[in-house]
Design an enzyme around this catalytic site. Sequence first.
Site, mmCIF file in Angstrom:
data_model
loop_
_atom_site.group_PDB
_atom_site.id
_atom_site.type_symbol
_atom_site.label_atom_id
_atom_site.label_comp_id
_atom_site.label_asym_id
_atom_site.label_seq_id
_atom_site.Cartn_x
_atom_site.Cartn_y
_atom_site.Cartn_z
ATOM 1 N N ASP A 33 8.396 -1.023 13.470
ATOM 2 C CA ASP A 33 7.261 -0.501 12.712
ATOM 3 C C ASP A 33 6.059 -0.371 13.651
ATOM 4 O O ASP A 33 5.801 -1.241 14.475
ATOM 5 C CB ASP A 33 6.927 -1.448 11.550
ATOM 6 N N ILE A 34 5.328 0.709 13.530
ATOM 7 C CA ILE A 34 4.209 0.993 14.428
ATOM 8 C C ILE A 34 3.032 0.028 14.195
ATOM 9 O O ILE A 34 2.208 -0.171 15.090
ATOM 10 C CB ILE A 34 3.783 2.473 14.260
ATOM 11 N N ASN A 91 9.567 -0.660 -0.177
ATOM 12 C CA ASN A 91 8.567 -0.193 -1.131
ATOM 13 C C ASN A 91 9.052 1.115 -1.747
ATOM 14 O O ASN A 91 9.429 2.045 -1.027
ATOM 15 C CB ASN A 91 7.230 0.029 -0.416
ATOM 16 N N GLU A 99 4.270 4.432 1.409
ATOM 17 C CA GLU A 99 3.451 5.395 2.162
ATOM 18 C C GLU A 99 4.286 6.558 2.679
ATOM 19 O O GLU A 99 3.813 7.691 2.727
ATOM 20 C CB GLU A 99 2.823 4.717 3.393
ATOM 21 N N VAL A 100 5.480 6.261 3.148
ATOM 22 C CA VAL A 100 6.321 7.299 3.743
ATOM 23 C C VAL A 100 7.454 7.606 2.773
ATOM 24 O O VAL A 100 8.234 6.712 2.409
ATOM 25 C CB VAL A 100 6.877 6.857 5.119
ATOM 26 N N HIS A 104 13.193 3.600 3.229
ATOM 27 C CA HIS A 104 13.306 2.741 4.410
ATOM 28 C C HIS A 104 13.310 1.287 3.984
ATOM 29 O O HIS A 104 12.680 0.917 2.990
ATOM 30 C CB HIS A 104 12.172 2.999 5.409
ATOM 31 N N HIS A 106 12.343 -2.446 5.395
ATOM 32 C CA HIS A 106 11.661 -3.244 6.416
ATOM 33 C C HIS A 106 12.491 -4.499 6.681
ATOM 34 O O HIS A 106 13.025 -5.102 5.743
ATOM 35 C CB HIS A 106 10.293 -3.707 5.919
#
Length: 120
Positions: A33-34, A91, A99-100, A104, A106
């Site tokens: 993760d960025i 999420n 958000e994206v 995905h 995590h």
Amino acid sequence: MAYDESNIFAKILRGEIPCEKVYEDEYALAFPDIRPLAPVHLLVIPKGPYVSLDDLTANASAEFIGGFFRAVGEVARKVGVVENGYRILANNGADAHQEVMHFHVHIFAGRQLGGMLKKA
Ligand code: AMP
């Protein structure tokens, strides 16, 4: 919600934006993760146009769903977090602050992660 091919993870899958590949197979890609929230904070994304868990489980084949979640476990083993423990989180939708809009998972690890959720 329809899948939007312009989301950032779709661009990563198409190779238009770089990522540091931690794991890849035919079902999934994993990368850091960025904006890491733990010493280990990885994202595992399916190689298919799925917005959310709901979309994935309603529309992908059993083989693909199984392959994707097998890959999540494989990533955890590969980065060595199984013994001490780790958390997976996904999420989905507005209340979860997704958000994206490409599904995905995590993976958080590398420190005591505390309680499951902050109280509102
Ligand atoms: P969420 O949709 O709420 O699960 O959050 C999306 C996550 O993607 C956030 O933790 C971001 O830091 C992360 N993220 C956004 N863009 C990138 C990127 N280019 N590479 C890696 N992680 C990213």
